[in-house]
Design a protein around this motif. Structure first.
Motif, PDB file in Angstrom:
ATOM      1  N   LEU A 196       0.827  -1.209   0.000  1.00 52.01           N
ATOM      2  CA  LEU A 196       0.000   0.000   0.000  1.00 52.01           C
ATOM      3  C   LEU A 196       0.863   1.261   0.000  1.00 52.01           C
ATOM      4  CD1 LEU A 196      -2.889  -0.932   2.464  1.00 52.01           C
ATOM      5  CD2 LEU A 196      -3.042  -0.565   0.003  1.00 52.01           C
ATOM      6  N   GLN A 197       1.998   1.213   0.708  1.00 51.56           N
ATOM      7  CA  GLN A 197       2.893   2.370   0.706  1.00 51.56           C
ATOM      8  C   GLN A 197       3.428   2.657  -0.687  1.00 51.56           C
ATOM      9  OE1 GLN A 197       5.376   0.960   4.243  1.00 51.56           O
ATOM     10  NE2 GLN A 197       5.469   3.159   4.507  1.00 51.56           N
ATOM     11  N   VAL A 198       3.824   1.604  -1.401  1.00 50.25           N
ATOM     12  CA  VAL A 198       4.341   1.800  -2.757  1.00 50.25           C
ATOM     13  C   VAL A 198       3.242   2.317  -3.672  1.00 50.25           C
ATOM     14  CG1 VAL A 198       5.383   0.680  -4.752  1.00 50.25           C
ATOM     15  CG2 VAL A 198       6.118   0.030  -2.460  1.00 50.25           C
ATOM     16  N   LEU A 199       2.062   1.733  -3.584  1.00 47.91           N
ATOM     17  CA  LEU A 199       0.973   2.147  -4.460  1.00 47.91           C
ATOM     18  C   LEU A 199       0.576   3.594  -4.198  1.00 47.91           C
ATOM     19  CD1 LEU A 199      -1.356  -1.004  -4.534  1.00 47.91           C
ATOM     20  CD2 LEU A 199       0.572  -0.428  -5.999  1.00 47.91           C
ATOM     21  N   SER A 200       0.534   3.980  -2.923  1.00 49.19           N
ATOM     22  CA  SER A 200       0.159   5.366  -2.620  1.00 49.19           C
ATOM     23  C   SER A 200       1.239   6.337  -3.070  1.00 49.19           C
ATOM     24  CB  SER A 200      -0.098   5.519  -1.116  1.00 49.19           C
ATOM     25  OG  SER A 200       1.096   5.303  -0.368  1.00 49.19           O
TER      26      SER A 200
ATOM     27  N   SER B  68       7.810  15.980 -11.102  1.00 51.80           N
ATOM     28  CA  SER B  68       9.004  15.148 -11.045  1.00 51.80           C
ATOM     29  C   SER B  68       8.606  13.689 -10.899  1.00 51.80           C
ATOM     30  CB  SER B  68       9.872  15.581  -9.861  1.00 51.80           C
ATOM     31  OG  SER B  68      10.282  16.910 -10.008  1.00 51.80           O
ATOM     32  N   PRO B  69       9.452  12.761 -11.336  1.00 53.18           N
ATOM     33  CA  PRO B  69       9.121  11.338 -11.186  1.00 53.18           C
ATOM     34  C   PRO B  69       9.083  10.944  -9.719  1.00 53.18           C
ATOM     35  CG  PRO B  69      11.389  11.613 -11.915  1.00 53.18           C
ATOM     36  CD  PRO B  69      10.760  12.969 -11.977  1.00 53.18           C
ATOM     37  N   ARG B  70       8.136  10.119  -9.366  1.00 58.46           N
ATOM     38  CA  ARG B  70       8.054   9.598  -8.005  1.00 58.46           C
ATOM     39  C   ARG B  70       9.172   8.567  -7.806  1.00 58.46           C
ATOM     40  NH1 ARG B  70       5.626  13.654  -7.383  1.00 58.46           N
ATOM     41  NH2 ARG B  70       3.367  13.848  -7.244  1.00 58.46           N
ATOM     42  N   ILE B  71       9.791   8.586  -6.621  1.00 57.63           N
ATOM     43  CA  ILE B  71      10.894   7.667  -6.318  1.00 57.63           C
ATOM     44  C   ILE B  71      10.615   7.012  -4.972  1.00 57.63           C
ATOM     45  CG2 ILE B  71      13.378   7.418  -5.965  1.00 57.63           C
ATOM     46  CD1 ILE B  71      13.725  10.048  -7.529  1.00 57.63           C
ATOM     47  N   VAL B  72      10.642   5.694  -4.947  1.00 57.17           N
ATOM     48  CA  VAL B  72      10.482   4.921  -3.717  1.00 57.17           C
ATOM     49  C   VAL B  72      11.705   4.041  -3.552  1.00 57.17           C
ATOM     50  CG1 VAL B  72       9.244   2.990  -2.671  1.00 57.17           C
ATOM     51  CG2 VAL B  72       7.968   4.931  -3.554  1.00 57.17           C
ATOM     52  N   MET B  73      12.247   4.006  -2.345  1.00 60.52           N
ATOM     53  CA  MET B  73      13.384   3.133  -2.030  1.00 60.52           C
ATOM     54  C   MET B  73      12.899   2.023  -1.097  1.00 60.52           C
ATOM     55  SD  MET B  73      16.248   6.068  -1.259  1.00 60.52           S
ATOM     56  CE  MET B  73      15.420   6.482   0.273  1.00 60.52           C
TER      57      MET B  73
ATOM     58  N   VAL C 181      13.627   1.776  -6.274  1.00 61.43           N
ATOM     59  CA  VAL C 181      15.016   1.388  -6.047  1.00 61.43           C
ATOM     60  C   VAL C 181      15.045   0.393  -4.893  1.00 61.43           C
ATOM     61  CG1 VAL C 181      17.355   2.205  -5.552  1.00 61.43           C
ATOM     62  CG2 VAL C 181      15.743   3.703  -6.750  1.00 61.43           C
ATOM     63  N   THR C 182      15.782  -0.701  -5.033  1.00 62.13           N
ATOM     64  CA  THR C 182      15.975  -1.625  -3.913  1.00 62.13           C
ATOM     65  C   THR C 182      17.443  -1.642  -3.533  1.00 62.13           C
ATOM     66  OG1 THR C 182      16.479  -3.659  -5.130  1.00 62.13           O
ATOM     67  CG2 THR C 182      14.161  -3.071  -4.913  1.00 62.13           C
TER      68      THR C 182
ATOM     69  N   ILE D 205      11.012   2.850   2.273  1.00 64.64           N
ATOM     70  CA  ILE D 205      10.221   1.786   2.895  1.00 64.64           C
ATOM     71  C   ILE D 205      11.207   0.729   3.383  1.00 64.64           C
ATOM     72  CG2 ILE D 205       8.491   0.003   2.528  1.00 64.64           C
ATOM     73  CD1 ILE D 205       7.317   1.778   0.319  1.00 64.64           C
ATOM     74  N   THR D 206      11.322   0.592   4.696  1.00 64.78           N
ATOM     75  CA  THR D 206      12.261  -0.357   5.287  1.00 64.78           C
ATOM     76  C   THR D 206      11.521  -1.649   5.620  1.00 64.78           C
ATOM     77  OG1 THR D 206      13.541   1.465   6.247  1.00 64.78           O
ATOM     78  CG2 THR D 206      13.910  -0.739   7.155  1.00 64.78           C
ATOM     79  N   LEU D 207      11.956  -2.738   5.024  1.00 70.08           N
ATOM     80  CA  LEU D 207      11.286  -4.020   5.242  1.00 70.08           C
ATOM     81  C   LEU D 207      11.797  -4.686   6.519  1.00 70.08           C
ATOM     82  CD1 LEU D 207      10.991  -5.708   1.728  1.00 70.08           C
ATOM     83  CD2 LEU D 207       9.416  -4.156   2.894  1.00 70.08           C
ATOM     84  N   SER D 208      10.870  -5.229   7.273  1.00 67.46           N
ATOM     85  CA  SER D 208      11.178  -6.026   8.456  1.00 67.46           C
ATOM     86  C   SER D 208      10.973  -7.496   8.111  1.00 67.46           C
ATOM     87  CB  SER D 208      10.271  -5.631   9.623  1.00 67.46           C
ATOM     88  OG  SER D 208      10.451  -4.267   9.948  1.00 67.46           O
ATOM     89  N   PRO D 209      11.494  -8.391   8.954  1.00 68.06           N
ATOM     90  CA  PRO D 209      11.211  -9.816   8.711  1.00 68.06           C
ATOM     91  C   PRO D 209       9.710 -10.086   8.724  1.00 68.06           C
ATOM     92  CG  PRO D 209      12.998  -9.548  10.294  1.00 68.06           C
ATOM     93  CD  PRO D 209      12.428  -8.183  10.077  1.00 68.06           C
ATOM     94  N   LEU D 210       9.321 -11.211   8.148  1.00 65.13           N
ATOM     95  CA  LEU D 210       7.928 -11.613   8.181  1.00 65.13           C
ATOM     96  C   LEU D 210       7.491 -11.902   9.615  1.00 65.13           C
ATOM     97  CD1 LEU D 210       7.896 -14.098   5.156  1.00 65.13           C
ATOM     98  CD2 LEU D 210       7.138 -11.714   5.152  1.00 65.13           C
TER      99      LEU D 210
END
Length: 805
Positions: free
Chosen positions: A289-293, A310-315, A423-424, A441-446
């Motif tokens: 949802l964060q990426v889509l928004s 400007s282009p949207r950028i998500v890391m 960007v990853t 967007i910082t990923l945590s473990p499942l």
């Protein structure tokens, strides 16, 4: 009419007004802090982000203190305005109506112009754009202010102004006012010589004004400029415009030339390069949802419309194996319809165990070739310019996967237009966040349940249901990391008749766990290889700190203890920990830094490498000494003779607590470290520090009410005291052991032998203790109030190991 509330101007030198007067915002860095807060009005600005935005990535150790000073200064400036600047747990927030900031007003006027245009009211749209453009004032935006954020703001508002001018020119052409467009754009084309959309509008306006010769001359000027400077030709749009002008006047050009030009306008290629989506995508609903928004524009306009901002950028960032690429690909699939010009994917190999990282020039060549660009220039700057010109008016979903650093992707980001970039990286990429307002967007473990669901999809629900508790343990041993879970599931799939418990038994052995979590002959499916790639990207200082952390037996560490472990000054130790956190090799929780179990196991492996010979024992002694000093309230009156380690006390100052309650509270937070430290000190023969730590934990155990842990810890301390034949230490700990045993039961007979033995040793001339901390002399062993009472001395005391429950 101005109502007297705070108003901020950033489209020129920074200025703030309130109550009919201009506010004196202070020195440059303080003004820069205000600019960041104003341009992020009503959003909490984290302290670390503010430091990055004002000082950059190489911020001094004093930056946090200076930031606090600047915020205090701004609060004084804003006094009497209703306290608009407040702090939160993580940073600061400036309460301010967005349209009271000139950029916010410009964006609202631009949205109004687009709405009027969509309602076929171009006159009102031009009026709104004129109001927006009038907000720019003489001078550079935020002129004279320092920091990366300011530089990014200047670039962003320059692009915004150019976009508004372009939209206004298009509306004026629709209204049949080409002369106004020529007057407006002539100077802008000179300032932006490679901007093909501006040039196309100027050429169109000249042609419609009856100045076709001037229009053709503009085209030829641009064609020559692009060929000489960039080694490319004009865009398809400009070539088609040129052909159409010639077609309006056939005498101007032979038919053969017109045919050649038309053939040059090739149909653009629509790439579809996203890798295969994972078959079983589990969890990550909030991250999706964060990426889509983030793909939507801030003002609600169509994100895919040409010329939209400007282009949207998500890391998407996180530790290796956590599922960053899988999330990027899944979001690309979901958003594919919204980006009709296609999907680009490039693996930058920033943390690839088999290949070197892709250089920016190589990546640019790959991206341009993907868009069917036939003549790719050799020079790097020319490739950058061509890439940005090529994607300026295209709506693309672009994935820059596995980025090593901000520098690697800086030139790969589109300069403008409606594209969306994901960007990853294992790196935090702070430079991209600061310079381009990229969302991180910082990923945590499942979660445990998500991990079980992943395993169930991979090995079958029947096997999971048959050993569900064991499966949950398997997930925990894999740190709930998707890559580790998939490796484990592949090993189980290859052995369909094996039990999950057999694999769990292999993983329970920490020394073999990384060996078990790998697929033979495939470095991309190996947790050790994933971690080694992250480690290989560290500089020498951070790599040394990572190896040192492998020696620390606790679950987390504070910077002060790390300074003793690393043998560095506190600021340098903190910087090393921050570098490790930036690579997601440690996690930050408040003031503490911790490792996932698999990362800790890898760090332990490195800590026993040959390059650590001669460093391991001194490091452990320093950190143990630091804990002893921190737990000792007053060295002069404590009754403990601390072993002297030259220079440690002066170089690595212990923590000091104002009251006993503070010390106990600290021990509660540190218990996960203190218990392993005691065991490690005893196991490695550092018996002085082992029994001292145990003795100094009296206040903690007295308050914490953990008698079983207390008894067990005292037993370890007594073993160390007996190993060095320190009868004085034995007497102190035996006395505490009587107390601990009495806590197990209000009338426990197990307490009596320890109290008796302590008293016997005291009466033989050995030092005794006091109830309040067991540090001063007394003549009788103590007991817990309301508990056992005075010990009874009777027959010979048994061995201390015979009676412990």
């Amino acid at each position: 009419m101005d109502d007297g509330s705070l108003r901020v101007e950033t489209l020129g030198p920074l200025t703030a007004y309130a109550q009919g007067r201009e506010l004196a915002l202070g020195p440059p860095k303080q003004r820069a802090v205000f600019a960041v807060l104003a341009l992020n009005a009503n959003i909490v600005a984290a302290r670390d982000d503010l430091i990055d935005q004002i000082w950059g990535e190489s911020s001094p150790a004093t930056a946090a203190g200076s930031l606090h000073t600047y915020v205090s200064g701004l609060r004084r400036v804003l006094a009497g305005l209703g306290d608009p600047l407040t702090s939160s747990g993580s940073g600061y927030i400036l309460r301010l109506d967005p349209v009271r900031v000139d950029v916010g007003l410009v964006e609202r006027l631009a949205a109004r112009a687009r709405a009027n245009s969509s309602r076929c009211d171009p006159i009102s749209a031009v009026t709104a754009l004129d109001e927006a453009l009038a907000c720019w004032r003489p001078g550079s935006p935020l002129g004279g202010l320092p920091g990366p954020f300011v530089a990014e703001h200047r670039a962003r508002v320059a692009d915004l102004r150019l976009r508004l001018l372009t939209e206004r020119a298009e509306l004026l052409l629709d209204l049949g006012r080409p002369d106004d467009v020529v007057a407006q754009l002539s100077g802008q084309v000179q300032a932006n010589p490679y901007h093909e959309r501006l040039r196309a509008l100027l050429i169109t306006a000249l042609h419609h004004s009856g100045r076709t010769a001037d229009a053709l001359r503009e085209y030829q000027t641009l064609r020559q400029l692009l060929a000489e400077d960039l080694g490319i030709g004009p865009s398809a749009e400009l070539q088609a415009l040129y052909v159409s002008m010639l077609a309006d006047d056939p005498a101007t050009c032979p038919a053969s030339a017109r045919t050649s030009l038309q053939d040059a306008v090739a149909a653009p290629l629509r790439p579809a390069q996203l890798p295969r989506d994972v078959g079983c995508f589990i969890g990550r609903a909030a991250s999706v949802l964060q990426v889509l928004s983030a793909s939507a524009t801030e003002d609600g306009a169509d994100a895919t419309a040409p010329g939209t901002g400007s282009p949207r950028i998500v890391m998407i960032v996180g530790v290796g194996g956590i599922g960053k690429t899988a999330l990027a690909v899944r979001c690309g699939r979901l958003l594919s319809a919204g980006y009709p010009d296609g999907q680009l994917y490039v693996n930058l190999r920033g943390f690839d165990p088999k290949h070197p990282a892709l250089s920016p020039a190589e990546a640019l060549h790959q991206l341009l070739a993907s868009l069917n660009v036939r003549m790719i220039p050799a020079g790097h700057d020319q490739r950058v310019a061509l890439w940005r010109s090529t994607v300026r008016d295209r709506s693309l979903f672009i994935v820059l996967d596995n980025a090593e650093s901000a520098d690697q992707i800086e030139d790969l980001l589109p300069g403008g237009g409606p594209s969306f970039v994901v960007v990853t990286s294992r790196n935090r990429l702070s430079g991209v966040a600061v310079r381009h307002a990229a969302r991180r967007i910082t990923l945590s473990p499942l979660t445990a349940d998500e991990s079980v669901d992943l395993l169930s999809g991979a090995i079958g629900s029947a096997r999971v249901d048959a050993e569900r508790p064991t499966v949950r343990r398997l997930a925990a041993l894999c740190d709930h990391l998707p890559l580790a879970l998939r490796i484990a599931s592949e090993q189980l799939t290859a052995r369909p008749h094996a039990r999950v418990a057999d694999l769990v038994a292999d993983l329970e052995d920490a020394q073999r766990r990384l060996d078990a979590l790998q697929i033979p002959d495939d470095e991309l499916c190996s947790m050790r290889a994933v971690l080694s790639c992250s480690y290989a990207r560290l500089d020498a200082g951070a790599a040394h700190a990572f190896r040192m952390l492998g020696l620390f037996p606790g679950v987390s560490i504070v910077p002060e203890a790390a300074a003793a472990l690393f043998d560095l000054p506190l600021p340098a130790a903190t910087t090393a920990l921050q570098h490790l956190a930036a690579q997601h090799l440690v996690e930050v929780s408040g003031s503490r830094y911790r490792m996932h179990d698999l990362t800790r196991i890898y760090a332990e492996e490195l800590s026993h490498s040959g390059e650590m010979t001669g460093s391991r024992q001194p490091a452990l002694e320093r950190v143990l000494h630091w804990y002893v000093q921190t737990l000792t309230p007053d060295r002069a009156s404590s009754g403990i003779e601390l072993p002297c380690t030259p220079g440690i006390g002066a170089r690595h100052a212990p923590l000091r607590f104002g009251a006993r309650e503070e010390s106990v509270a600290w021990c509660v937070r540190e218990w996960g470290n203190l218990a392993p430290l005691v065991r490690t000190a005893h196991r490695t023969g550092r018996h002085d520090q082992a029994w001292q730590l145990v003795h100094l934990l009296f206040d903690y155990f007295y308050a914490a009410g953990q008698p079983w842990d207390w008894v067990e810890t005292l037993r370890i301390g007594l073993r160390s005291a007996e190993a060095i034949k320190d009868r004085r230490a034995q007497a102190l700990l035996l006395n505490q052991l009587s107390f601990a045993c009495s806590r197990l039961s209000q009338h426990s007979p197990a307490a009596r032998p320890y109290a008796q033995e302590a008293l016997e040793r005291a009466r033989r001339g050995e030092p005794e203790c006091r109830t309040d901390g067991c540090l001063d002399d007394c003549r009788e062993p103590h007991a817990e109030p309301g508990g056992l009472g005075e010990a009874t001395v009777g027959a010979d005391s048994p061995s201390v190991w015979d009676v412990v429950p």
